[in-house]
Scaffold this active site. Structure first.
Site, PDB file in Angstrom:
ATOM      1  N   ARG A 166      49.351  33.341  46.189  1.00 37.30           N
ATOM      2  CA  ARG A 166      48.043  32.909  46.708  1.00 37.30           C
ATOM      3  C   ARG A 166      48.148  31.747  47.706  1.00 37.30           C
ATOM      4  O   ARG A 166      47.245  30.906  47.788  1.00 37.30           O
ATOM      5  CB  ARG A 166      47.107  32.491  45.574  1.00 37.30           C
ATOM      6  N   SER A 238      38.686  35.030  40.945  1.00 34.06           N
ATOM      7  CA  SER A 238      39.353  34.068  40.054  1.00 34.06           C
ATOM      8  C   SER A 238      39.103  32.644  40.548  1.00 34.06           C
ATOM      9  O   SER A 238      39.383  32.341  41.708  1.00 34.06           O
ATOM     10  CB  SER A 238      40.864  34.291  40.060  1.00 34.06           C
ATOM     11  N   GLU A 334      41.968  28.012  42.339  1.00 31.80           N
ATOM     12  CA  GLU A 334      42.348  28.911  43.436  1.00 31.80           C
ATOM     13  C   GLU A 334      41.293  28.805  44.540  1.00 31.80           C
ATOM     14  O   GLU A 334      41.594  28.867  45.726  1.00 31.80           O
ATOM     15  CB  GLU A 334      42.418  30.361  42.909  1.00 31.80           C
TER      16      GLU A 334
HETATM   17  N1  EPU Z   1      42.444  37.770  29.576  1.00 36.56           N
HETATM   18  C1  EPU Z   1      41.724  37.441  28.454  1.00 36.56           C
HETATM   19  N2  EPU Z   1      40.428  37.036  28.596  1.00 36.56           N
HETATM   20  C2  EPU Z   1      39.815  36.966  29.802  1.00 36.56           C
HETATM   21  C3  EPU Z   1      40.556  37.298  30.951  1.00 36.56           C
HETATM   22  C4  EPU Z   1      41.869  37.704  30.823  1.00 36.56           C
HETATM   23  O1  EPU Z   1      42.248  37.484  27.333  1.00 36.56           O
HETATM   24  O2  EPU Z   1      38.648  36.589  29.849  1.00 36.56           O
HETATM   25  C5  EPU Z   1      43.822  38.255  29.425  1.00 36.56           C
HETATM   26  C6  EPU Z   1      43.881  39.763  29.688  1.00 36.56           C
HETATM   27  O3  EPU Z   1      43.619  40.507  28.521  1.00 36.56           O
HETATM   28  C7  EPU Z   1      45.296  39.950  30.169  1.00 36.56           C
HETATM   29  C8  EPU Z   1      45.574  38.641  30.911  1.00 36.56           C
HETATM   30  O4  EPU Z   1      44.650  37.681  30.415  1.00 36.56           O
HETATM   31  O5  EPU Z   1      46.169  40.044  29.086  1.00 36.56           O
HETATM   32  C9  EPU Z   1      45.466  38.784  32.412  1.00 36.56           C
HETATM   33  O6  EPU Z   1      44.149  39.210  32.755  1.00 36.56           O
HETATM   34  P1  EPU Z   1      43.843  40.226  33.968  1.00 36.56           P
HETATM   35  O7  EPU Z   1      44.798  41.351  33.926  1.00 36.56           O
HETATM   36  O8  EPU Z   1      42.386  40.504  33.979  1.00 36.56           O
HETATM   37  O9  EPU Z   1      44.249  39.456  35.276  1.00 36.56           O
HETATM   38  P2  EPU Z   1      44.203  37.919  35.649  1.00 36.56           P
HETATM   39  O10 EPU Z   1      45.579  37.359  35.522  1.00 36.56           O
HETATM   40  O11 EPU Z   1      43.119  37.246  34.917  1.00 36.56           O
HETATM   41  C10 EPU Z   1      44.815  38.328  38.156  1.00 36.56           C
HETATM   42  C11 EPU Z   1      44.303  37.903  39.499  1.00 36.56           C
HETATM   43  C12 EPU Z   1      43.090  38.732  39.892  1.00 36.56           C
HETATM   44  C13 EPU Z   1      43.495  40.188  39.936  1.00 36.56           C
HETATM   45  C14 EPU Z   1      44.046  40.576  38.531  1.00 36.56           C
HETATM   46  C15 EPU Z   1      44.591  41.978  38.501  1.00 36.56           C
HETATM   47  C16 EPU Z   1      44.858  35.546  39.726  1.00 36.56           C
HETATM   48  C17 EPU Z   1      44.370  34.144  39.703  1.00 36.56           C
HETATM   49  N3  EPU Z   1      43.957  36.482  39.440  1.00 36.56           N
HETATM   50  O12 EPU Z   1      43.805  38.024  37.206  1.00 36.56           O
HETATM   51  O13 EPU Z   1      42.709  38.356  41.203  1.00 36.56           O
HETATM   52  O14 EPU Z   1      42.413  41.020  40.260  1.00 36.56           O
HETATM   53  O15 EPU Z   1      45.142  39.693  38.172  1.00 36.56           O
HETATM   54  O16 EPU Z   1      45.811  42.013  39.178  1.00 36.56           O
HETATM   55  O17 EPU Z   1      46.035  35.768  40.024  1.00 36.56           O
HETATM   56  C18 EPU Z   1      41.309  36.920  42.466  1.00 36.56           C
HETATM   57  O18 EPU Z   1      42.356  36.396  42.883  1.00 36.56           O
HETATM   58  O19 EPU Z   1      40.169  36.536  42.832  1.00 36.56           O
HETATM   59  C19 EPU Z   1      41.419  37.987  41.491  1.00 36.56           C
HETATM   60  C20 EPU Z   1      40.352  38.528  40.909  1.00 36.56           C
END
Ligand code: EPU
Length: 340
Positions: A166, A238, A334
Site C-alpha cells: 500500500r 480499509s 491506511e
Molecule cells: N476478520 C475478522 N473480523 C473482521 C474482519 C476480518 O475476524 O471484522 C478476519 C477474517 O476472518 C480473516 C482476516 O481477518 O481471517 C482477514 O480479513 P479479510 O480477508 O476480510 O481481509 P483484510 O485483511 O481485512 C485486506 C485488504 C482489503 C482487501 C482484502 C481482501 C488491507 C488493509 N486490506 O483486508 O483491502 O479487500 O484484504 O484481499 O490490506 C482496502 O485496502 O481498502 C481493502 C478493502
C-alpha cells in the site's frame, strides 16, 4: 483544458462524503495542463497542494486551505501487443473498475482479482492497491506524470517506483511533487489465476468454470458481501493497514489467541489481520456519533450520514488506542488524513 474553481465543495469528491471546501480546486484534462497552469499562476507555487484521485482513500478533517488538483485525463490505449501479452496505457482519470472490466472483456489477465476497487487509475500506483492475493505492482510497467519541481514529463519504471504494501515512491518521497498522468500496464493473454484467497474458489464454482468473467463475478460478490457501498454509507475501504510485526510478537500473541490469523511474509516478519484485532476488541458495529465500525468488516469505518471528518478520525483513534491496550499492537492508518 484546465479549470480553476474557488471555494469548491468536496462532498462529491471524497467517498466518505465529508462536507468540506477546497480554497482552490483545479481539474486537468491533459498532461500539458498542469505545467501550463503553474507557468501562468505564480501564486500557485506557494500553496500547499493535494493530488486527488476519486477521493476513495482519504479523510478530510477540515476545509482544505490550499490547491486540490484532480487529474481527469481519460483514455485506454493498447500500445503494444504480441502473442503472449499486451501493454496498455491508461489515463489517470479513468475509473479503475472500468479498466478492469475492459481487460476482462478483452481476455487480458492480471487484474481480475482487483475488480470493484473504488478509485481512479492514477491512484493505483500511488497506493499500490491490492486485494485477494494480487498487488497492482505485479502488472505495472511504467508510471508517467509531471514532476512539479521541473514541470517536465517524467516516467518511472516499475523498479524505480519503490512499491511496497500500500505504498510507493509517489506516496512517500514524491508526495505533492509528482502528478501521475497515465499508467502503462503489462497484461498476459494466458491465464495465471490467483484463487488462493479463502473461499474464492468455492465462490467461482458457483458461477461455473474458472475464467476471467467468473473470477470477476466472484470477487464482486465477495466484496459486496463484506464491504459497504460508498453510495450508501460513505467509507474509504480499509481504514487501517494490516500490521507487519516480528514473528516472535505474532506467535506470542497467537499463544494467547490461537484463532488469530497470521500471514508470514518472509524474513522473520508476519502480517496480522487488523480487522480481526478490531473485531476481537469488540468494535464491530459500534457507533461513535454519526460514524461507525462496519458490521461485516471491522477494518472499515463508515459515515452513517452527516458525520464530520473529525468524528470519524476520533473513532479511529479510539479503536487504535484500544487495540494497543488490548494486544500491544500499533495500528497504522491506511487512509490519508487531510487537514487544513
Ligand atoms: N476478520 C475478522 N473480523 C473482521 C474482519 C476480518 O475476524 O471484522 C478476519 C477474517 O476472518 C480473516 C482476516 O481477518 O481471517 C482477514 O480479513 P479479510 O480477508 O476480510 O481481509 P483484510 O485483511 O481485512 C485486506 C485488504 C482489503 C482487501 C482484502 C481482501 C488491507 C488493509 N486490506 O483486508 O483491502 O479487500 O484484504 O484481499 O490490506 C482496502 O485496502 O481498502 C481493502 C478493502
Amino acid at each position: 483544458m484546465y479549470l480553476l474553481q474557488k471555494n469548491f465543495p468536496l462532498k462529491e469528491k471524497n467517498t466518505f462524503g465529508i462536507t468540506v471546501l477546497a480554497k482552490d480546486y483545479l481539474s486537468v484534462e491533459s498532461e500539458t495542463d498542469l505545467p501550463d497552469f503553474f507557468r501562468k499562476n505564480n501564486s500557485a507555487w506557494h500553496q500547499k497542494r493535494l493530488f486527488l484521485g476519486a477521493g476513495s482513500n482519504l479523510l478530510f478533517v477540515s476545509d482544505y486551505k490550499g490547491l486540490v488538483i484532480q487529474p481527469l485525463i481519460m483514455g485506454i490505449c493498447l500500445t503494444s501487443e504480441n502473442n503472449y501479452e499486451v501493454e496498455v496505457e491508461v489515463g489517470a482519470g479513468v475509473p479503475w473498475d472500468l479498466f478492469v472490466a475492459h481487460c476482462v472483456e478483452k481476455g487480458w489477465h492480471g487484474i481480475e482479482n482487483l475488480s470493484l476497487i473504488p478509485g481512479n487509475t492514477g491512484a493505483v500506483p500511488v497506493q499500490n492497491i491490492g486485494a485477494y492475493g494480487v498487488e497492482a505492482d505485479s502488472v505495472i510497467k511504467l508510471v508517467k506524470g509531471i514532476d512539479l519541481t521541473t514541470l517536465e514529463k517524467t516516467s518511472f519504471s516499475r523498479e524505480a517506483c519503490k512499491f511496497e504494501y500500500r505504498s510507493s515512491l509517489f506516496k512517500v518521497q514524491l508526495k505533492e511533487q509528482f502528478m501521475v498522468t497515465s499508467v502503462v500496464f503489462r497484461l498476459s493473454k494466458s491465464p495465471d489465476f490467483k484463487t488462493g484467497y479463502e473461499g474464492l474458489e468455492h465462490k467461482i464454482d458457483q458461477y461455473g468454470k474458472i475464467n476471467l468473467q467468473n473470477i470477476r463475478k466472484a470477487i464482486i460478490a465477495i466484496r459486496q458481501s463484506k464491504l459497504p457501498d460508498p453510495a450508501v454509507y460513505g467509507n474509504a475501504g480499509s481504514f487501517f493497514k494490516n500490521p507487519v510485526v516480528p514473528a516472535s510478537v505474532a506467535y506470542s500473541l497467537k499463544n494467547s489467541h490461537p484463532e488469530l490469523p497470521v500471514y508470514p511474509i518472509g524474513s522473520g516478519v508476519v502480517k496480522l489481520a487488523a480487522g480481526w484485532l478490531i473485531d476481537k476488541a469488540g468494535w464491530k458495529g459500534k457507533s461513535f456519533g454519526k460514524a461507525a465500525v462496519h458490521d461485516k468488516q471491522a477494518l472499515v469505518i463508515i459515515n452513517k450520514g452527516g458525520a464530520s471528518g473529525t468524528e470519524i478520525f476520533r473513532l479511529s483513534e479510539l479503536i487504535a488506542e484500544d487495540v494497543l491496550q488490548k494486544f500491544n499492537i500499533h495500528l497504522e492508518r491506511e487512509v490519508q488524513i487531510i487537514g487544513a
